[in-house]
Design an enzyme around this catalytic site. Structure first.
Site, mmCIF file in Angstrom:
data_model
loop_
_atom_site.group_PDB
_atom_site.id
_atom_site.type_symbol
_atom_site.label_atom_id
_atom_site.label_comp_id
_atom_site.label_asym_id
_atom_site.label_seq_id
_atom_site.Cartn_x
_atom_site.Cartn_y
_atom_site.Cartn_z
ATOM 1 N N ASP A 329 51.606 -20.458 6.243
ATOM 2 C CA ASP A 329 50.205 -20.051 6.323
ATOM 3 C C ASP A 329 49.421 -20.790 5.247
ATOM 4 O OD1 ASP A 329 50.403 -18.187 8.382
ATOM 5 O OD2 ASP A 329 51.080 -16.615 7.033
ATOM 6 N N LYS A 330 48.146 -21.019 5.529
ATOM 7 C CA LYS A 330 47.301 -21.656 4.512
ATOM 8 C C LYS A 330 46.865 -20.649 3.457
ATOM 9 C CE LYS A 330 42.868 -22.225 5.111
ATOM 10 N NZ LYS A 330 42.188 -21.626 3.942
#
EC number: 7.2.2.10
Length: 899
Positions: A329-330
């Site tokens: 995930d960012k």
């Protein structure tokens, strides 16, 4: 038990438990008293078996120990009392070493269970606190939010779209809708809709509940005893070690049988040959191998926890070394998850304007009616709340708690000098944000009129809008031209790496008024760029998955050093894929896409599942990060599911194999390094144990075949076994991670531990040990008769070889002089203790009688040290040759290339 509270109203429940449905318990003395009465809110494990009983069981669990007992008894019958006492003493020593190993293994595994304490949000004296769930008492008022694990049996007193997954208790897959209404008593567990049961998971909505049962009094506590009786399965590596042990045992027993038979036919004493045969079996069969593997894995996990990576399942340690794709995930993992509004756009502006960095924005700075309307929508469509600063567990200086986007928007509103409008606007209903919806909306009441407010992704918000407001707050019809202008400004803000949030409001939910865009900055975490590039150098692909727009995602990925071209069009065409595009691909096209795509944008948790499946179909070993409820299926499907310790929901943590307590991507690198290092250590002590076993067997076998007298007696062989399975071997399992470990490519998933290279190393070491030991034995036995001095020299020679061999086995590729001869403290203690023990065996009178040894001179010791160090020097030459030929990749070479 919670059953009586089904039929109670909320008021009756509060009265019975002397608590308040809004403020919870208020008296610290009363909380302490209830804790003493009911105990901690945890499930008690049955009393463990007494240590003395565990120790005594060691004497009967191994058939070889029983055979040694028989040999000792026969010695007594034949009048060889000294031999009988010696063998009995050896049995006690061998059993004690085995017991200590097993006990240490159990304690290490037990320590793993305490790595993940569970917390919950509770209201006491009207204030929200974040406490350890084990400290809950009946009457506590608990807040339930999506993703939480229910910490005790609760009587629901407030519920908003509250749905709870009770599958781990009832077996039903569909979440149950919960309410605060009283129901009739004597109904089944699945119909008790006003009770939230301990251990179940909040899948949707939010609510509050009063604790009505804790610990063993909960419904989950009733089934806990059954769970206790289920034995934990062994890890694949432990199973392979068991299989290896059985195979080596069979080979060893066949060899020993041949040695004993040859001895008989040569006319040697049958009792002596039987005792030597059994002793050889004890020494040659690596029964300690699975235990040392378990201890090494467990201690490695504890070491990882200090680096903020908590492993929930031992097999995951093995898998870490094989991971060749990390899907991350960012937000919060690659980035800080500390969001700040840096740009605002409202319709009519030529371009978005940047906010100054000062804490308070001057009223003269663009404080237009249009901006005020946008800020009002952002503040009302918001679930952040004032943070209790006395709460030390959350570790934050921010005055607000909640989702980072909500906090950023409410802080922005404060900076413009606006008061929190939620105090005057009464919320009627809410549609919660989800990664599938990509928006949140609320209905509020103000001055007897109802209004709807919405925030979310630009495309979702625009699809619900028919109008827009300009900078003066005047409403206009939303034309195609204005839509294009909004989207152009969104693209420009996203291209600088900002997350874009759109806001709108109106009476009709299908004809809202668009108010503007907020550009939110979430800077990359420190060391993430270096970690990404280091992983890529080691053969690990890093893929970024985000709900942001593709333009924002590309910009962030490029700043993190991912392999993204500078041209945006090329990057979007070949290196990025949106969730919508992913849905249109068939399985073959998807496999082709995931083999090259670096960024997945505008994705949902369901897309994560597809990405993992496609990568695994290509043979990749995949690690996947996640923090939300809907991430759980993808985390379970991935080879390594990684949950966030701070922002992650309990649902995600339950599904994960590893939890990052700091939510940082750099921690994943540390965990992968540690996983590879642990596997290297396991290979190193297997090399040590196998080379010692092969050498001991070969020494006796060669002596028997060539008609030599036995160079070692039974007691000496058992002593060698203690050294082989004992502290020196275990100390190899805690060797520090080699800094070059990430330069090696990921290990293939099903690669055997005993490779051709490892076997060559084992045979080379064993050959040197056997050859030199036989030479020493034959040189000492010049008169043809075996004396105590002859066996002492041979015995000490073998023990010294063991120590030098252990030193050589500390690393497969690196010189011990570069490692630092004394850098492993446990190894120093283990070898030092072994040498002291050997000195006692050779020089202490009581032990001389037991081991049939005699004192040797300093000159003898120096000669033996010179001879036995050969195994170390040969291995050093092997390592040097491999480095010279470029067969070993090192971190220093990597750094030189990147200067």
């Amino acid at each position: 038990m919670s059953v009586q509270y089904d039929a109670f109203s909320v008021e009756q429940t509060c009265a019975d438990l002397e608590t308040d449905m809004y403020n919870g318990l208020s008296s610290l003395q009363e909380i302490t008293r209830r804790n003493k009465v009911h105990g901690d809110n945890d499930l008690k494990v049955e009393d463990e078996e007494n240590m003395v009983v565990q120790f005594l069981k060691q004497f009967v669990k191994d058939p070889l120990i029983l055979l040694l007992f028989a040999s000792s008894a026969i010695s007594v019958t034949l009048g060889n009392i000294d031999d009988a006492i010696s063998i009995a003493l050896a049995i006690v020593i061998v059993v004690t070493v085995g017991f200590v190993q097993e006990y240490r293994s159990e304690q290490s595994l037990k320590a793993l269970n305490n790595l993940v304490p569970h917390y919950c949000n509770v209201i006491r004296s009207g204030k929200t606190e974040h406490i350890v769930a084990s400290k809950l008492v009946p009457g506590d008022l608990v807040i339930l939010q999506i993703g939480d694990r229910v910490p005790a049996d609760l009587r629901i007193v407030e519920a908003t779209e509250l749905e709870i997954d009770e599958s781990n208790l009832t077996g039903e897959n569909s979440p149950r809708k919960k309410s605060s209404e009283a129901i009739s008593s004597n109904i089944s567990l699945t119909e008790r809709n006003n009770i939230a049961f301990m251990g179940t998971l909040v899948r949707h909505g939010h609510g509050r509940g009063i604790v009505v049962a804790t610990g063993s009094d909960t419904e989950f506590g009733r089934v806990f005893l059954t769970m206790q009786q289920t034995e934990k399965p062994k890890t694949p590596l432990q199973n392979s070690m068991d299989d290896l042990g059985k195979q080596l045992s069979l080979i060893s027993l066949i060899g020993i049988a041949v040695i004993v038979l040859v001895g008989f036919f040569q006319g040697k004493n049958w009792l002596e040959m039987l005792t030597i045969g059994v002793s050889l079996a004890v020494a040659a069969i690596p029964e300690g191998l699975p235990i040392i593997v378990t201890v090494t894995l467990a201690l490695g996990v504890l070491r990882m926890s200090k680096k903020r990576a908590i492993i929930r399942r031992l097999p995951s340690v093995e898998t870490l070394g094989s991971v060749n794709v990390i899907c991350s995930d960012k937000t919060g993992t690659l980035t800080m998850n500390h969001m700040t509004v840096t740009k605002i756009y409202t319709c009519g502006m030529l371009a978005a304007f940047s906010l100054p960095e000062s804490e308070h924005i001057e009223l003269s700075v663009r404080r237009t009616v249009g901006i005020e309307k946008a800020l009002l929508a952002a503040a009302l469509c918001n679930n952040s709340k004032v943070h209790n600063k006395a709460d030390s567990i959350l570790d934050t200086t921010c005055p607000w708690a909640g989702f980072p986007v909500d906090v950023a928007l409410i802080e922005c509103s404060e900076r413009f000098g606006l008061k929190d409008p939620r105090e005057t606007y009464s919320r009627i209903s809410e549609v919660s944000f989800s990664s599938e919806r990509k928006y949140m909306s609320v209905a509020v009441q103000y001055n007897s009129s109802k209004m709807n407010f919405m925030k979310g992704a630009t495309e979702q918000v625009l699809s619900s809008c028919a109008y827009f407001s300009d900078q003066d707050g005047v409403q206009h019809e939303l034309t195609a031209e204005m839509k294009e202008n909004i989207q152009r400004n969104e693209f420009e803000m996203a291209a600088s790496g900002l997350r874009i949030i759109a806001v709108a409001s109106g009476i009709n939910t299908n004809k809202l008024v668009f108010h503007g865009l907020f550009g939110i900055n979430d800077p990359p975490r420190p060391q993430v760029r270096e970690s990404v590039q280091y992983l890529m150098t080691g053969g690990v692909r890093v893929i970024m998955i985000t709900g942001d727009s593709v333009v924002t995602a590309i910009s962030i990925a490029r700043s993190l050093g991912m392999a993204i071209p500078s041209n945006d069009e090329e990057a979007i065409r070949n290196y990025a894929l949106t969730g919508a595009q992913l849905d249109d691909l068939d399985s073959s096209s998807l496999r082709d896409a995931v083999s090259r795509v670096v960024v997945f944008a505008r994705t949902t948790p369901q897309h994560k599942m597809k990405i993992v499946e496609a990568l695994q179909s290509l043979g990749d070993v995949v690690a996947m990060t996640g923090d939300g409820v809907n991430d759980a299926p993808a985390l379970k499907l991935a080879d390594i599911g990684i949950a966030m310790g701070r922002q992650g929901t309990d649902v995600a943590k339950e599904a994960a194999d590893m939890i990052l307590t700091d939510d940082s991507f750099a921690t994943i690198l540390s965990a992968v390094e540690e996983g590879k290092g642990i596997f290297n250590n396991i290979k190193n002590f297997i090399t040590f144990q196998l080379s010692t076993s092969v050498a001991a067997l070969s020494l006796i076998a060669i002596s028997s075949v060539f008609g030599f007298q036995n160079p070692l007696n039974a007691m000496q062989i058992l002593w060698i076994n203690i050294l082989m399975d004992g502290p020196p071997a275990q100390s190899l399992g805690v060797e520090s991670v080699d800094e070059d470990v990430m330069m090696k490519p990921p290990r293939p998933r099903n690669a055997p531990i005993i490779s051709v290279q490892l076997l060559q190393r084992v045979l080379l070491s064993a050959f040197i040990i056997v050859t030199v030991t036989i030479v020493v034995f034959r040189v000492q036995m010049q008169d043809g008769n075996v004396t105590a001095r002859d066996t002492t020299m041979t015995f000490t020679c073998f023990v010294f070889f063991d120590m030098f061999n252990a030193l050589a086995c500390r690393s497969e590729t690196k010189s011990v002089f570069k490692l630092g001869i004394f850098s492993n403290r446990m190894f120093n203690i283990a070898v030092g203790g072994s040498l002291i023990g050997q000195a006692l065996v050779v020089y202490a009178s009581p032990f001389q009688r037991i081991f049939q040894t005699e004192a040797i001179g300093l000159k003898d010791v120096l000669i033996l040290l010179a001879c036995t160090s050969s195994v170390l020097w040969v291995d050093e030459i092997r390592k040097w040759y491999r480095r010279r030929k470029g067969l070993v990749r090192t971190k220093s070479n990597y750094l030189l290339r990147n200067v």
